[in-house]
Design a protein around this motif. Structure first.
Motif, PDB file in Angstrom:
ATOM      1  N   ILE A  83       0.859  -1.340   0.064  1.00 34.26           N
ATOM      2  CA  ILE A  83      -0.187  -0.003   0.229  1.00 34.26           C
ATOM      3  C   ILE A  83       0.985   1.215   0.021  1.00 34.26           C
ATOM      4  O   ILE A  83       0.805   2.328  -0.716  1.00 34.26           O
ATOM      5  CB  ILE A  83      -1.086  -0.070   1.094  1.00 34.26           C
ATOM      6  N   LEU A  84       1.831   1.299   0.853  1.00 35.25           N
ATOM      7  CA  LEU A  84       2.964   2.507   1.018  1.00 35.25           C
ATOM      8  C   LEU A  84       3.772   2.699  -0.544  1.00 35.25           C
ATOM      9  O   LEU A  84       3.746   3.717  -0.846  1.00 35.25           O
ATOM     10  CB  LEU A  84       3.715   2.060   2.207  1.00 35.25           C
ATOM     11  N   HIS A  85       4.007   1.581  -0.892  1.00 28.46           N
ATOM     12  CA  HIS A  85       4.636   1.750  -1.995  1.00 28.46           C
ATOM     13  C   HIS A  85       3.960   2.321  -3.261  1.00 28.46           C
ATOM     14  O   HIS A  85       4.336   3.036  -3.934  1.00 28.46           O
ATOM     15  CB  HIS A  85       5.230   0.299  -2.393  1.00 28.46           C
ATOM     16  N   ARG A  86       2.606   1.725  -3.383  1.00 33.82           N
ATOM     17  CA  ARG A  86       1.633   2.188  -4.345  1.00 33.82           C
ATOM     18  C   ARG A  86       1.473   3.681  -4.158  1.00 33.82           C
ATOM     19  O   ARG A  86       1.346   4.547  -5.111  1.00 33.82           O
ATOM     20  CB  ARG A  86       0.419   1.256  -4.259  1.00 33.82           C
ATOM     21  N   LEU A  87       1.161   4.081  -3.069  1.00 35.80           N
ATOM     22  CA  LEU A  87       0.847   5.544  -2.668  1.00 35.80           C
ATOM     23  C   LEU A  87       2.041   6.347  -2.861  1.00 35.80           C
ATOM     24  O   LEU A  87       1.958   7.620  -3.683  1.00 35.80           O
ATOM     25  CB  LEU A  87       0.681   5.774  -1.105  1.00 35.80           C
ATOM     26  N   SER A  88       3.367   6.014  -3.021  1.00 43.32           N
ATOM     27  CA  SER A  88       4.567   6.815  -3.139  1.00 43.32           C
ATOM     28  C   SER A  88       4.774   6.810  -4.735  1.00 43.32           C
ATOM     29  O   SER A  88       4.927   8.099  -5.176  1.00 43.32           O
ATOM     30  CB  SER A  88       5.704   6.070  -2.424  1.00 43.32           C
ATOM     31  N   LEU A  89       4.167   5.932  -5.669  1.00 43.67           N
ATOM     32  CA  LEU A  89       4.130   5.956  -7.092  1.00 43.67           C
ATOM     33  C   LEU A  89       2.973   6.749  -7.412  1.00 43.67           C
ATOM     34  O   LEU A  89       3.375   7.631  -8.561  1.00 43.67           O
ATOM     35  CB  LEU A  89       4.028   4.501  -7.530  1.00 43.67           C
ATOM     36  N   ASP A  90       1.981   6.693  -6.754  1.00 41.66           N
ATOM     37  CA  ASP A  90       0.883   7.856  -7.177  1.00 41.66           C
ATOM     38  C   ASP A  90       1.013   9.121  -6.793  1.00 41.66           C
ATOM     39  O   ASP A  90       0.417   9.947  -7.352  1.00 41.66           O
ATOM     40  CB  ASP A  90      -0.352   7.105  -6.645  1.00 41.66           C
ATOM     41  N   HIS A  91       1.814   9.278  -5.731  1.00 38.91           N
ATOM     42  CA  HIS A  91       1.812  10.933  -5.168  1.00 38.91           C
ATOM     43  C   HIS A  91       3.322  11.231  -4.950  1.00 38.91           C
ATOM     44  O   HIS A  91       3.876  10.419  -4.195  1.00 38.91           O
ATOM     45  CB  HIS A  91       1.080  11.112  -3.848  1.00 38.91           C
ATOM     46  N   ALA A  92       3.636  12.200  -5.448  1.00 41.68           N
ATOM     47  CA  ALA A  92       5.059  12.600  -5.450  1.00 41.68           C
ATOM     48  C   ALA A  92       5.553  13.047  -4.169  1.00 41.68           C
ATOM     49  O   ALA A  92       6.759  12.964  -3.786  1.00 41.68           O
ATOM     50  CB  ALA A  92       5.369  13.692  -6.353  1.00 41.68           C
ATOM     51  N   ARG A  93       4.506  13.600  -3.346  1.00 40.29           N
ATOM     52  CA  ARG A  93       4.955  13.921  -1.939  1.00 40.29           C
ATOM     53  C   ARG A  93       4.942  12.836  -1.103  1.00 40.29           C
ATOM     54  O   ARG A  93       5.340  13.107  -0.013  1.00 40.29           O
ATOM     55  CB  ARG A  93       3.905  15.003  -1.534  1.00 40.29           C
ATOM     56  N   VAL A  94       4.809  11.728  -1.585  1.00 42.31           N
ATOM     57  CA  VAL A  94       4.870  10.467  -0.492  1.00 42.31           C
ATOM     58  C   VAL A  94       6.329   9.839  -0.641  1.00 42.31           C
ATOM     59  O   VAL A  94       6.740   9.286  -2.083  1.00 42.31           O
ATOM     60  CB  VAL A  94       3.736   9.382  -0.584  1.00 42.31           C
ATOM     61  N   LYS A  95       7.226   9.621   0.192  1.00 41.14           N
ATOM     62  CA  LYS A  95       8.420   9.196   0.075  1.00 41.14           C
ATOM     63  C   LYS A  95       8.283   7.574   0.767  1.00 41.14           C
ATOM     64  O   LYS A  95       7.710   7.746   2.137  1.00 41.14           O
ATOM     65  CB  LYS A  95       9.713   9.612   0.644  1.00 41.14           C
ATOM     66  N   TYR A  96       8.737   6.629   0.213  1.00 40.54           N
ATOM     67  CA  TYR A  96       8.400   5.125   0.976  1.00 40.54           C
ATOM     68  C   TYR A  96       9.706   4.815   1.361  1.00 40.54           C
ATOM     69  O   TYR A  96      10.825   4.620   0.626  1.00 40.54           O
ATOM     70  CB  TYR A  96       7.893   4.292   0.008  1.00 40.54           C
ATOM     71  N   VAL A  97       9.710   4.387   2.735  1.00 42.61           N
ATOM     72  CA  VAL A  97      11.167   3.571   3.133  1.00 42.61           C
ATOM     73  C   VAL A  97      10.652   2.261   3.708  1.00 42.61           C
ATOM     74  O   VAL A  97       9.849   2.336   4.619  1.00 42.61           O
ATOM     75  CB  VAL A  97      11.513   4.685   4.569  1.00 42.61           C
ATOM     76  N   ASN A  98      11.514   1.410   3.529  1.00 40.44           N
ATOM     77  CA  ASN A  98      11.362   0.124   3.914  1.00 40.44           C
ATOM     78  C   ASN A  98      12.190  -0.740   4.661  1.00 40.44           C
ATOM     79  O   ASN A  98      13.740  -0.176   4.813  1.00 40.44           O
ATOM     80  CB  ASN A  98      11.111  -1.177   2.735  1.00 40.44           C
ATOM     81  N   ILE A  99      12.166  -0.893   6.110  1.00 41.82           N
ATOM     82  CA  ILE A  99      12.920  -1.546   7.053  1.00 41.82           C
ATOM     83  C   ILE A  99      12.814  -3.109   7.126  1.00 41.82           C
ATOM     84  O   ILE A  99      11.827  -3.470   7.730  1.00 41.82           O
ATOM     85  CB  ILE A  99      12.725  -0.652   8.259  1.00 41.82           C
ATOM     86  N   PRO A 100      13.606  -3.849   6.618  1.00 45.67           N
ATOM     87  CA  PRO A 100      13.237  -5.193   6.723  1.00 45.67           C
ATOM     88  C   PRO A 100      13.890  -5.802   8.101  1.00 45.67           C
ATOM     89  O   PRO A 100      13.400  -6.674   8.448  1.00 45.67           O
ATOM     90  CB  PRO A 100      14.164  -5.840   5.512  1.00 45.67           C
ATOM     91  N   HIS A 101      14.716  -5.206   8.576  1.00 52.49           N
ATOM     92  CA  HIS A 101      15.409  -5.744   9.850  1.00 52.49           C
ATOM     93  C   HIS A 101      15.323  -4.954  11.178  1.00 52.49           C
ATOM     94  O   HIS A 101      15.633  -3.505  10.644  1.00 52.49           O
ATOM     95  CB  HIS A 101      16.627  -6.459   9.665  1.00 52.49           C
ATOM     96  N   LEU A 102      15.225  -5.124  12.253  1.00 52.90           N
ATOM     97  CA  LEU A 102      15.560  -4.253  13.366  1.00 52.90           C
ATOM     98  C   LEU A 102      16.799  -4.390  13.952  1.00 52.90           C
ATOM     99  O   LEU A 102      17.079  -5.665  14.478  1.00 52.90           O
ATOM    100  CB  LEU A 102      14.498  -4.452  14.553  1.00 52.90           C
ATOM    101  N   PRO A 103      17.632  -3.269  14.206  1.00 53.84           N
ATOM    102  CA  PRO A 103      19.204  -3.458  14.845  1.00 53.84           C
ATOM    103  C   PRO A 103      18.959  -3.705  16.345  1.00 53.84           C
ATOM    104  O   PRO A 103      17.931  -3.389  16.669  1.00 53.84           O
ATOM    105  CB  PRO A 103      19.846  -2.097  14.502  1.00 53.84           C
ATOM    106  N   GLU A 104      19.922  -4.378  16.831  1.00 59.57           N
ATOM    107  CA  GLU A 104      20.024  -4.479  18.312  1.00 59.57           C
ATOM    108  C   GLU A 104      20.116  -2.965  18.934  1.00 59.57           C
ATOM    109  O   GLU A 104      20.831  -2.254  18.522  1.00 59.57           O
ATOM    110  CB  GLU A 104      21.233  -5.221  18.553  1.00 59.57           C
ATOM    111  N   GLY A 105      19.390  -2.806  20.165  1.00 58.76           N
ATOM    112  CA  GLY A 105      19.684  -1.649  20.916  1.00 58.76           C
ATOM    113  C   GLY A 105      18.429  -0.710  20.608  1.00 58.76           C
ATOM    114  O   GLY A 105      18.364   0.272  21.306  1.00 58.76           O
ATOM    115  N   TRP A 106      17.547  -1.244  19.710  1.00 61.07           N
ATOM    116  CA  TRP A 106      16.415  -0.051  19.207  1.00 61.07           C
ATOM    117  C   TRP A 106      14.982  -0.779  19.569  1.00 61.07           C
ATOM    118  O   TRP A 106      14.948  -1.856  19.276  1.00 61.07           O
ATOM    119  CB  TRP A 106      16.624   0.363  17.905  1.00 61.07           C
ATOM    120  N   LEU A 107      14.088  -0.107  20.023  1.00 60.83           N
ATOM    121  CA  LEU A 107      12.520  -0.526  19.729  1.00 60.83           C
ATOM    122  C   LEU A 107      12.174  -0.150  18.272  1.00 60.83           C
ATOM    123  O   LEU A 107      12.772   0.746  17.858  1.00 60.83           O
ATOM    124  CB  LEU A 107      11.686   0.298  20.438  1.00 60.83           C
TER     125      LEU A 107
END
Length: 382
Positions: A83-107
């Protein structure tokens, strides 16, 4: 006890009057260069396929102000990234950032927002959640108010929608207790004490955000929104808390069981991960907000009079909370002792589960109590 509740009532009455309502705020838009200011809206979404598109579209519909939307997918397992990726393609003001993994030491959420900031180009950041609905003039009015007040940070309380009687009762009682525990109106006082941050709407000046250490400084705080606001005050910046019940709305939890699970991550954090403080909180609620109703029926006449006065003061406090922070009916004051017992159950359940598990489960990850305590202490000392 009656004198105590009378003092709290005065404090509430004066305090809530100091929290402006966004619908009544009329900033001088002519003096605010809305069209020349870019606000970077940063939201972290994890398994939010039900709500995230409506949220992004309501943000794109904001009037009289230029926005960019940094939509961060935080390891979702549903259709959220699509959904987010599609919205970023349809609207120039939307930037899509994908995070596949969580590094240690963060919530997870804190890391996602931290990564989102790296893609932001605005002079101001708005941190919000992936399930908030915005009225078209919400951001322009809030930004205009920030400029008018010469503030560095504005946080806004939304309308917390709930369908069930018991869920509304739990939410309203939580807000009631939060009021005398945190005194949210202190956010609008000119000092370094108190402070407030609400996850639905944290609008902050870029320089302020960087000066307080950003999300890296609170990378292991499950109460990240509140701690962000408190750091603003501790570092000497100007903060404003407003209510936006007609401009922002969210279904905080879809059901009572979901709320009980959701409170698990914040219950112990709100009590500084202290078992003695947790026991004091549980016993305090039972003695001050349940016992008077019991004593009203089983005590001698003199005690019944005192209990009746205490109950009347509690009803006034509860009604003031409901009128100030929710869209619920004032009739909910009559359920106060039942909601207090429900809250005690919720808090006791959360503490026991946290203790048994040795930590909390949040957004698909488990975090140890030892590590949470360490990072809590570090962030408090900073």
């Amino acid at each position: 006890m009656s004198l105590f509740w009378a003092g709290i009532l005065v404090d509430y009455w004066v305090g809530y009057k100091k929290i402006p309502r966004l619908e009544k705020i009329k900033p001088n838009i002519d003096n605010v260069t809305l069209d020349q200011t870019t606000i970077s809206i940063i939201l972290a979404a994890k398994d939010e396929e039900k709500d995230v598109e409506r949220t992004v579209l309501s943000l794109l519909a904001q009037e009289h102000i230029h926005v960019e939307i940094i939509a961060v997918n935080d390891r979702s397992s549903d259709r959220t990234p699509d959904i987010l990726h599609r919205l970023s393609l349809d609207h120039a003001r939307v930037k899509y950032v994908n995070i596949p993994h969580l590094p240690e030491g963060w919530l997870g959420k804190n890391h996602a927002l931290h990564q989102g900031v790296k893609h932001a180009s605005g002079e101001y950041y708005l941190f919000t959640d992936a399930d908030i609905l915005f009225e078209k003039d919400a951001l322009a009015k809030a930004y205009g108010y920030l400029v008018q007040e010469r503030a560095d940070h504005v946080t806004a309380a939304p309308d917390l929608r709930a369908d069930s009687f018991w869920l509304r009762g739990l939410i309203s009682f939580f807000l009631f207790g939060f009021g005398y525990l945190k005194r949210p109106w202190t956010a609008n006082q000119t000092n370094h004490k108190g402070g407030m941050g609400i996850g639905a709407f944290n609008l902050i000046r870029k320089e302020c955000y960087e000066s307080i250490g950003g999300h890296e400084a609170i990378r292991f705080r499950p109460d990240d929104d509140l701690e962000l606001g408190q750091r603003v005050k501790r570092h000497g910046f100007k903060q404003r808390l407003i209510t936006a019940l007609d401009h922002l709305s969210v279904e905080w939890y879809p059901s009572l069981p979901a709320a009980l699970r959701g409170f698990e991550k914040n219950a112990f954090a709100g009590l500084n991960y202290s078992v003695p403080l947790a026991l004091v909180a549980i016993s305090g609620v039972l003695l001050s907000q349940v016992a008077p109703f019991v004593l009203l029926f089983i005590s001698p006449f003199e005690i019944q009079i005192i209990s009746g006065v205490n109950i009347l003061l509690l009803f006034c406090l509860y009604a003031l909370t409901i009128r100030s922070l929710t869209m619920y009916s004032i009739v909910y004051v009559l359920g106060l002792p039942l909601f207090a017992l429900l809250f005690v159950y919720m808090l006791t359940r959360a503490l026991i589960l946290t203790w048994i598990r040795g930590g909390i489960d949040w957004r698909g990850s488990r975090y140890s109590l030892k590590e949470l305590k360490k990072h809590f202490k570090d962030s408090e000392e900073d």
